[in-house]
Design an enzyme around this catalytic site. Structure first.
Site, PDB file in Angstrom:
ATOM      1  N   GLY A 108      86.390  62.278  24.567  1.00 45.52           N
ATOM      2  CA  GLY A 108      86.455  62.760  23.265  1.00 45.52           C
ATOM      3  C   GLY A 108      87.773  62.422  22.508  1.00 45.52           C
ATOM      4  O   GLY A 108      88.879  61.903  23.368  1.00 45.52           O
ATOM      5  N   CYS A 136      88.162  60.843  31.272  1.00 42.44           N
ATOM      6  CA  CYS A 136      89.095  60.718  30.058  1.00 42.44           C
ATOM      7  C   CYS A 136      89.146  62.050  29.631  1.00 42.44           C
ATOM      8  O   CYS A 136      89.996  62.869  30.356  1.00 42.44           O
ATOM      9  CB  CYS A 136      88.467  59.785  28.939  1.00 42.44           C
ATOM     10  N   HIS A 223      87.362  54.734  31.800  1.00 45.69           N
ATOM     11  CA  HIS A 223      85.927  54.695  31.333  1.00 45.69           C
ATOM     12  C   HIS A 223      85.121  53.927  32.283  1.00 45.69           C
ATOM     13  O   HIS A 223      85.113  52.587  32.042  1.00 45.69           O
ATOM     14  CB  HIS A 223      85.866  54.273  30.043  1.00 45.69           C
ATOM     15  N   GLU A 225      81.959  53.874  32.441  1.00 45.61           N
ATOM     16  CA  GLU A 225      80.659  53.716  31.660  1.00 45.61           C
ATOM     17  C   GLU A 225      80.705  52.375  31.010  1.00 45.61           C
ATOM     18  O   GLU A 225      79.568  51.729  30.730  1.00 45.61           O
ATOM     19  CB  GLU A 225      80.254  55.035  30.744  1.00 45.61           C
ATOM     20  N   SER A 283      65.198  45.821  13.016  1.00 51.68           N
ATOM     21  CA  SER A 283      64.099  46.405  12.077  1.00 51.68           C
ATOM     22  C   SER A 283      62.729  45.550  12.279  1.00 51.68           C
ATOM     23  O   SER A 283      61.625  46.208  12.231  1.00 51.68           O
ATOM     24  CB  SER A 283      64.506  45.800  10.492  1.00 51.68           C
TER      25      SER A 283
END
Length: 567
Positions: A108, A136, A223, A225, A283
């Protein structure tokens, strides 16, 4: 790390290898790629995230506002473990109702010592009976709450760092080398671990991992991830299998069939929908998904906003009509957009203005069609996480015209079937839906188009310059057979003029910056190491062929701290 390598690495995840430390065998589990389910409400309920609750072992992720929170979920699901994301302040009762096998605290943007910093329930560490991992900011929450010390770092770490593992017996680092590259993004650091914890890893500038085996509480500053921590997925798998004892019993259903069912349920037997096409991957796949669900009850509107690539409106319109049999209406509205953008220099205002005009065009077309109540958009998760706080206090980086750029009141209800997916998953879904490879292989293109690749106000002359530069860059990357090796490459027209000499004449013309990056999902990216001779050809052609540009520079910034687009 090249994009081709990253894509191959992701492909390997299609058959996720799970290491079970307790029995010492390898288990091959097929990965079906439906990572997140979607909702049609643009403002998601904070505790309704994913499905299949109660059917499988569950890991809970508490969101403290990190832009990487859903990447954690993605890595967990790639390992075959079901997970849900809840807000940082979820009640103990809510968490325990899921009977979690593990609890992960996300990163965060806050500092844990600030009075306004997000904190979990004060009794959560003692009231949730499962192993816990802090990443973190989550790592710092553990340290602060349990008696350690967290302070502002004199040497902030953003980007790569070298991690040194001090305790090779740690279950979290089992099977990993004693040193490895990790990705850092923090301004605070832990200077003292809490009583009962031992330090298990560090970098040159900070304590980087700690654990208390007796309470099964683990924390890492880096991190694991993100793809830029190459062995990070193994760290998470160690937590899931060696620490939490998960079996890896979850295999997601095909996203196509799930979303088709959801769309049919939302629209019923007679609901009609307009789909906003841009000619890009997102899209087009969203439209193909809705087409499978409701067929000709969808009308695709492809708007020429005057901010597309050179010749893109005509070529894309023809391709989609011929190859996908979609019901497409082409609308030329370039003058409308340019009039609305005249004099606007603020990037946020550009995005919001473009979003407003898009909706006006869609509303007008919907009224012409009659009895249309829904608008389909190809919003992806990176759009959302950079635009709004989705489930926690996530820091807003920028609004996207199809997220934060939409007006608060509009007559069409939103359907966003790809809202919580990443670009690479969308491409795989697109192949199943029969979207042409020419579309799926295109580099990402921002919804606001070239408006966010022109720094400052928008004029027809500036659009001409950046379109021409974009065409040259595209041609040279394809000639060098490197187009598919980069995630995204584009020119940015800067509000700067410089002195040059062409022939015997002095020039005072514009500067173009070339941006090329490698990435897997758009959440993190590194600048592409393009060959110097290729950069020289690109620069030479732009300066020689485009009257009005006399200098080309190359952007060598990674994400984070920079974003991929300049605006």
């Amino acid at each position: 790390m090249t994009a081709s390598f990253c894509f191959k690495t992701f492909a390997i995840f299609l058959f996720t290898i799970q290491i079970r430390a307790t029995v010492g065998v390898l288990v091959i589990r097929k990965y079906n790629l439906q990572l997140f389910s979607s909702t049609f409400d643009p403002k998601l309920h904070p505790e309704v995230c994913l499905t299949n609750a109660g059917l499988h072992e569950t890991v809970i992720i508490l969101d403290f506002g990190s832009q990487y929170t859903q990447l954690i979920a993605r890595r967990v699901r790639e390992a075959g473990v079901y997970c849900e994301i809840l807000p940082f302040n979820a009640s103990i009762e809510t968490i325990n109702a899921r009977t979690p096998k593990g609890l992960i605290f996300s990163g965060g943007p806050s500092s844990v010592y600030d009075t306004t910093a997000p904190k979990p329930h004060e009794k959560i560490l003692n009231s949730i009976d499962c192993p816990k991992l802090g990443i973190c900011y989550g790592f710092q929450v553990f340290a602060e709450e349990l008696g350690g010390k967290v302070v502002a770092s004199p040497n902030r770490e953003f980007g790569y760092a070298r991690l040194k593992i001090l305790d090779v017996t740690s279950r979290l680092f089992s099977g990993l080398p004693e040193e490895m590259d990790v990705w850092m993004s923090h301004g605070d650091h832990v200077t003292e671990v809490p009583p009962g914890f031992r330090l298990t890893a560090l970098t040159d500038d900070a304590l980087n991992a700690m654990e208390d085996e007796s309470r099964a509480i683990f924390g890492v500053q880096f991190h694991p991830e993100v793809v830029h921590t190459p062995l990070g997925a193994q760290v998470l798998r160690n937590f899931l299998f060696a620490v939490c004892g998960c079996r890896g019993d979850w295999s997601p259903e095909a996203v196509v069939e799930e979303q088709v069912a959801r769309i049919r349920n939302e629209l019923g037997d007679s609901g009609r929908v307009v789909s906003g096409l841009s000619g890009g991957v997102d899209s087009t796949v969203a439209a193909a998904l809705v087409h499978r669900a409701v067929g000709d009850r969808q009308t695709c509107i492809f708007v020429d906003n005057g901010l597309l690539r050179e010749g893109e409106f005509e070529s894309t319109l023809a391709l989609l009509r011929q190859s996908m049999k979609l019901n497409i209406v082409g609308v030329r509205a370039g003058e409308l957009f340019l009039t609305a953008l005249r004099g606007i220099t603020d990037p946020e205002q550009k995005r919001k203005t473009i979003g407003r005009v898009f909706i006006e065009v869609f509303d007008q077309e919907a009224k012409r069609l009659g009895d249309v109540n829904y608008l389909v958009q190809g919003t992806l998760y990176p759009d959302v996480i950079e635009s709004v706080s989705v489930r926690g206090p996530s820091a807003v980086i920028k609004s996207h015209h199809n997220v934060g750029g939409l007006p608060e009141k509009m007559s069409l209800k939103l359907i966003e079937p790809l809202r919580e997916l990443f670009k690479d998953e969308v491409r795989l879904i697109g192949r199943e839906l029969g979207v042409p490879a020419e579309i799926l292989g295109r580099h990402p293109f921002p919804g606001p188009g070239l408006a966010v690749r022109i720094i400052g106000d928008i004029t027809e002359e500036k659009i001409r310059l950046v379109q021409a530069a974009d065409r040259i860059l595209d041609e040279e990357l394809r000639l060098a057979e490197l187009y598919n090796s980069v995630w995204q490459a584009f020119p940015v027209l800067l509000p700067v003029s410089t002195v040059g000499v062409m022939g015997d004449e002095r020039t005072y013309e514009r500067v173009v910056a070339i941006r090329a990056v490698t990435s897997v999902d758009g959440m993190t990216a590194d600048w592409a190491r393009l060959p110097h001779d290729l950069l020289a050809r690109i620069s030479g052609r732009i300066v020689s062929e485009i009257r009005g540009i006399n200098r080309v520079v190359y952007d060598i910034s990674s994400k984070p701290p920079s974003t991929i687009e300049w605006e």
